[in-house]
Design an enzyme around this catalytic site. Sequence first.
Site, mmCIF file in Angstrom:
data_model
loop_
_atom_site.group_PDB
_atom_site.id
_atom_site.type_symbol
_atom_site.label_atom_id
_atom_site.label_comp_id
_atom_site.label_asym_id
_atom_site.label_seq_id
_atom_site.Cartn_x
_atom_site.Cartn_y
_atom_site.Cartn_z
ATOM 1 N N SER A 73 -17.284 74.739 161.765
ATOM 2 C CA SER A 73 -16.171 75.653 161.458
ATOM 3 C C SER A 73 -15.016 75.609 162.440
ATOM 4 O O SER A 73 -15.449 75.753 163.776
ATOM 5 C CB SER A 73 -16.226 76.918 161.257
ATOM 6 N N GLN A 75 -11.700 79.194 155.374
ATOM 7 C CA GLN A 75 -11.968 78.402 156.413
ATOM 8 C C GLN A 75 -11.426 76.953 156.323
ATOM 9 O O GLN A 75 -11.518 76.319 155.413
ATOM 10 C CB GLN A 75 -13.593 78.642 156.454
ATOM 11 N N ASP A 123 -20.074 82.485 156.666
ATOM 12 C CA ASP A 123 -19.939 81.444 157.142
ATOM 13 C C ASP A 123 -20.877 80.404 156.515
ATOM 14 O O ASP A 123 -20.775 78.913 156.943
ATOM 15 C CB ASP A 123 -20.177 81.497 158.704
#
Length: 301
Positions: A241, A291, A217
Site C-alpha cells: 500500500s 487506496q 486495508d
Amino acid sequence: MMNDQAPIAAARTPDQLVDDLRQLLAVEQIDVDLYRGARQPGGVGRVYGGQVIAQALVAAGLSTPAERIVHSLHAYFMRPGDEEVPIIYRVARDHDGGSFSTRRVIAFQHGKPILTMTSSFQTLEAGLSHQSEMPDTPAPETLVDEADQRRAVAAQVPERFREWFLRPRAFEVRLVDLPPWLSGAAAAPTQRIWFRAVAPVGDDARMHRAMLGYLSDMYLLGTSTRPHGVNWMVDAMQTASLDHSMWLHDDIRIDDWLLYVTDSPWAGRGRGFARGEIFSRDGRLVASVAQEGLIRRRNPR
C-alpha cells in the site's frame, strides 16, 4: 501495505482473538501526545499496514474530546514497518474548532517515519442525507467461511506462507466472489466481502472504528490485480500500500455483519488504484475507502 505474516499460535477462543486485537490497538501513552504501539505477538517480517493505521487512529483520538468522532483519515506509507520493535506515534493537535478537530500523526521506527496520517473528528449533528444503494448480495449465512476455503487449498500454498495463510483471525470473512488463489483465473476488478468480528467488541465506538480501519486495508489492493490473473502463491509479485484514505459516514458495529464492496477502475505503471464502500447489513453506507498501491511483477531470480 504490508503482510501480517505471523505464525499460528496455540488455539485461541473467539473472545481471546478479539481481546488480542483490542490490546494490540490500545496504544500506550509515554508522554504528552506521544504513544507506543505494541508489536503483533509472534509477528515476523513487515508490519501489516492496517495495524499502523488503526494504532495511529487510536493515538489521534486520545487527544480529542470524547464526543468528537473520527469521520476521515488520509495516510501515506513511507517505509515498511518492522515487526521486531514497537512503533512510536507522535500526535500534533493542528486544529480544534467549534465542531471539528484535526490531528496529524507520524509513526516512527528506528528513528525514521514509516507513516504519516491526518485525521478529522467531528461532534455529530443532523444534516441533509443521501447515499449509494447497497448491491443485491447473497446473505453471509449462505456463503462458505473463508477459513474453510483456506484450509481446503492449504496444501497448494508454499510452505513458508502456510502458517500465515491458516492463522486464526479476529474476523470472520465470507467471500461472495472467489479470489485468484481459489479460482486460479482472471476476474472482474470487483469484490464483495462480508466480515464481522468473531466475538463481541463492547460499546466503545472508537474501538469499533479503529478495528474497521485495521480491516479496511485487507482485500482492497488485491482488487486491482484480479483482471490480470496473478496469484501470489505462484507468481512473483511485489505489492505494498502506498496511501490509504477512509471516510466514516455513520455508526458501525464491527461485531455485526458488514459488506465490503470494492472495485478498481485503473492499474498501470506498477500501481493499482482501488475503492471500497462498506455497508451495514441493513443497507446503510457506513464508510468509504480509497487506496493506491504498488503491484509489480518481480523478475525471477
